[in-house]
Design an enzyme around this catalytic site. Structure first.
Site, PDB file in Angstrom:
ATOM      1  N   GLY A  41       4.608   8.496  51.250  1.00 34.88           N
ATOM      2  CA  GLY A  41       4.379   9.807  50.661  1.00 34.88           C
ATOM      3  C   GLY A  41       5.667  10.526  50.327  1.00 34.88           C
ATOM      4  N   ASP A  51      13.683   7.273  41.210  1.00 40.51           N
ATOM      5  CA  ASP A  51      14.282   7.204  42.549  1.00 40.51           C
ATOM      6  C   ASP A  51      15.654   6.540  42.541  1.00 40.51           C
ATOM      7  OD1 ASP A  51      12.156   8.536  43.665  1.00 40.51           O
ATOM      8  OD2 ASP A  51      11.098   6.726  44.248  1.00 40.51           O
ATOM      9  N   ARG A  67       3.265   6.510  41.295  1.00 44.95           N
ATOM     10  CA  ARG A  67       3.896   5.224  41.586  1.00 44.95           C
ATOM     11  C   ARG A  67       2.845   4.158  41.860  1.00 44.95           C
ATOM     12  NH1 ARG A  67       8.746   7.209  44.127  1.00 44.95           N
ATOM     13  NH2 ARG A  67       8.853   9.458  43.772  1.00 44.95           N
ATOM     14  N   ASP A  93       6.785   1.600  46.182  1.00 42.90           N
ATOM     15  CA  ASP A  93       6.675   3.056  46.107  1.00 42.90           C
ATOM     16  C   ASP A  93       7.769   3.661  45.230  1.00 42.90           C
ATOM     17  OD1 ASP A  93       8.168   2.142  48.557  1.00 42.90           O
ATOM     18  OD2 ASP A  93       8.767   4.243  48.576  1.00 42.90           O
ATOM     19  N   ASP A 116      14.244  15.083  57.993  1.00 43.62           N
ATOM     20  CA  ASP A 116      14.426  16.523  57.796  1.00 43.62           C
ATOM     21  C   ASP A 116      13.985  17.021  56.423  1.00 43.62           C
ATOM     22  OD1 ASP A 116      16.455  15.603  56.152  1.00 43.62           O
ATOM     23  OD2 ASP A 116      18.090  16.275  57.450  1.00 43.62           O
ATOM     24  N   GLY A 117      13.598  16.096  55.540  1.00 44.81           N
ATOM     25  CA  GLY A 117      13.131  16.512  54.224  1.00 44.81           C
ATOM     26  C   GLY A 117      14.220  16.998  53.293  1.00 44.81           C
TER      27      GLY A 117
END
Length: 494
Positions: free
Chosen positions: A99, A271, A188, A261, A130-131
């Site tokens: 995700g 990405d 994706r 992904d 931590d995003g």
């Protein structure tokens, strides 16, 4: 409670928004707001070309509210941000649920473009992380997104990078940054794998129908595969992916982490992590320091893409309904990739039309280059300049095996003997870039930016947006990499 940003503190970007992917419902996403950074944000780099694509007003960067909003520190008026769930295979192994771990979707504009903040804080899919994104990786993604567009290669776009003095920790303490990414869709292969693996066929069908109706409507009226729209969809994705991989291989681009992904359902490059444009031509080059097995080596990329498509086929099998039809839908990859690759390589050689012997000409020069790890970009540009009337010596000087190269150059000249030289030179100069985002150039821009000098980012962006132009005075950006460039290690954290 709705998260829709209607409050007076919200920033108005001057864009109109529509539901888009969010209309699929809660099974596909989680609504959330970005997590503000504790330190004031600042502009690191921006793309006016991407701003025009979005339809932003000319003064879009003048508002402090825009800066705050594109860092995640202020809501964007009219949006309902969310993160999406997907699964996937990573380095050939099923990784389960993944995700958007650090990417938060603002929404989709009325013009049909999704806008996403990468590095805007934790989501339910952060898996303990931590995003956040760091400055170095954000600059690399920003520059390469726009560089690939400049090269004519399908890609997600990058509107801007914003930075903050807030500290985040990777191998060492670094500063945080946010990339605003733009694409028609960020869906994706892994989105389909997620619902197929969990046997949620209703959601799988809803997702496939959404993508087909939005992006592949011709699949609804196909006569192929007995009118099976899902098989036609798989075939169309295979063909787009094949064409994309042909462009990667022709320009010398190594993605570095081709997990399922990280594969776009629209055939976009997506990405940007441990990527690299080849310096010396080494078909077995591994750009990702984390890829100890060489799974994603440069020469393995076309095979990996096909393997990933096979995973997508497996995910779509409940909809296609017949394994033989699903396998047949993948067959086009095996014809489209070599056809597109040879077409791209012929263009690099100035050959507008195919002829017998072209494949041997292509394979011959690649073999010579690989034997001595000749600089890939410089070779093709010098060959183009030779065709445009320049001396052959700058090209010959790249090889120790002069006899071998001279024999190839003779074959090349004979192939062009009856062709208009000016047209061939023009095609070559339009097919062989002078500027690519080499690792050391990116590193120099990153180091300057870490000292709050963002001029190198802007200079690189200007060159990479038009990489086929000469740009007088910028030859230093088109030269051989320095010796220290070979010591740069990029990994999945890059």
């Amino acid at each position: 409670m709705s998260l829709l940003a209607e409050d007076t503190a919200a920033a108005d970007l001057g864009l109109r928004w529509k539901p888009g992917f969010r209309a699929l419902g809660p099974a596909f996403l989680t609504e959330l707001r970005p997590t503000p950074l504790p330190d004031p944000p600042y502009w690191v780099g921006h793309s006016e070309a991407a701003a025009r694509l979005l339809g932003l007003p000319a003064d879009w960067r003048q508002s402090e509210g825009t800066l705050a909003a594109l860092t995640g520190n202020l809501p964007v008026a009219g949006t309902l941000p969310f993160a999406t769930v997907y699964s996937g295979h990573q380095f050939g192994v099923w990784a389960g649920q993944l995700g958007d771990g650090r990417a938060i979707m603002l929404g989709e504009t009325e013009g049909g473009l999704e806008v996403q903040l990468k590095g805007a804080g934790r989501t339910p899919y952060s898996r303990g992380a931590d995003g956040r994104a760091v400055l170095r990786s954000s600059i690399r993604e920003f520059l390469c997104s726009e560089a690939m567009h400049g090269l004519g290669i399908p890609t997600t776009r990058a509107l801007c990078v914003t930075g903050s003095d807030a500290r985040v920790y990777r191998e060492m303490p670094e500063t945080a940054a946010v990339v605003t990414r733009v694409a028609p869709s960020f869906i994706r292969f892994g989105h389909f794998e997620h619902f197929s693996a969990s046997q949620r066929d209703a959601e799988l069908r809803a997702l496939a129908d959404y993508v087909i109706d939005r992006y592949y409507p011709d699949c609804r009226s196909t006569s192929r595969f007995n009118g099976n729209a899902y098989a036609a969809f798989l075939e169309a994705v295979s063909e787009r992916t094949a064409a994309l991989l042909a462009q990667w291989q022709a320009v010398g681009f190594c993605h570095g982490v081709m997990n399922t992904d990280n594969m776009s359902i629209l055939g976009l490059t997506i990405d940007y992590g441990p990527f690299q444009f080849l310096d010396g031509f080494d078909p077995r080059h591994i750009c990702n320091h984390s890829d100890t097995s060489g799974r994603y080596a440069f020469n393995q990329q076309p095979n990996v893409a096909y393997w990933n498509l096979f995973c997508l086929a497996q995910a779509l099998l409940p909809l296609i309904g017949d394994q033989e039809i699903a396998v047949a839908a993948l067959e086009s990859y095996k014809t489209v990739f070599p056809r597109e690759f040879e077409s791209r390589m012929r263009a690099k050689l100035g050959l507008a039309e195919p002829a017998e012997g072209d494949r041997a000409l292509i394979e011959g020069v690649l073999k010579l280059m690989a034997a001595e790890k000749v600089d890939y970009t410089i070779f093709w540009r010098r060959l183009s300049q030779h065709m445009a009337g320049g001396n052959a010596e700058p090209v010959r000087d790249l090889f120790l095996d002069r006899a071998g190269f001279d024999a190839w150059l003779l074959s090349f000249s004979e192939r062009h003997a009856q062709l208009p030289r000016a047209q061939a030179a023009d095609l070559m100069l339009r097919s062989n870039p002078k500027y690519v985002l080499r690792n050391h150039l990116g590193q120099q821009a990153i180091e300057a930016a870490s000292q709050k000098d963002f001029s190198a980012v802007a200079t690189l962006l200007a060159l990479l947006e038009t990489p086929f132009e000469e740009h007088p005075g910028a030859d230093a950006y088109a030269g051989f990499p320095p010796d220290w460039a070979s010591t740069i290690e990029i990994s999945c954290s890059s």
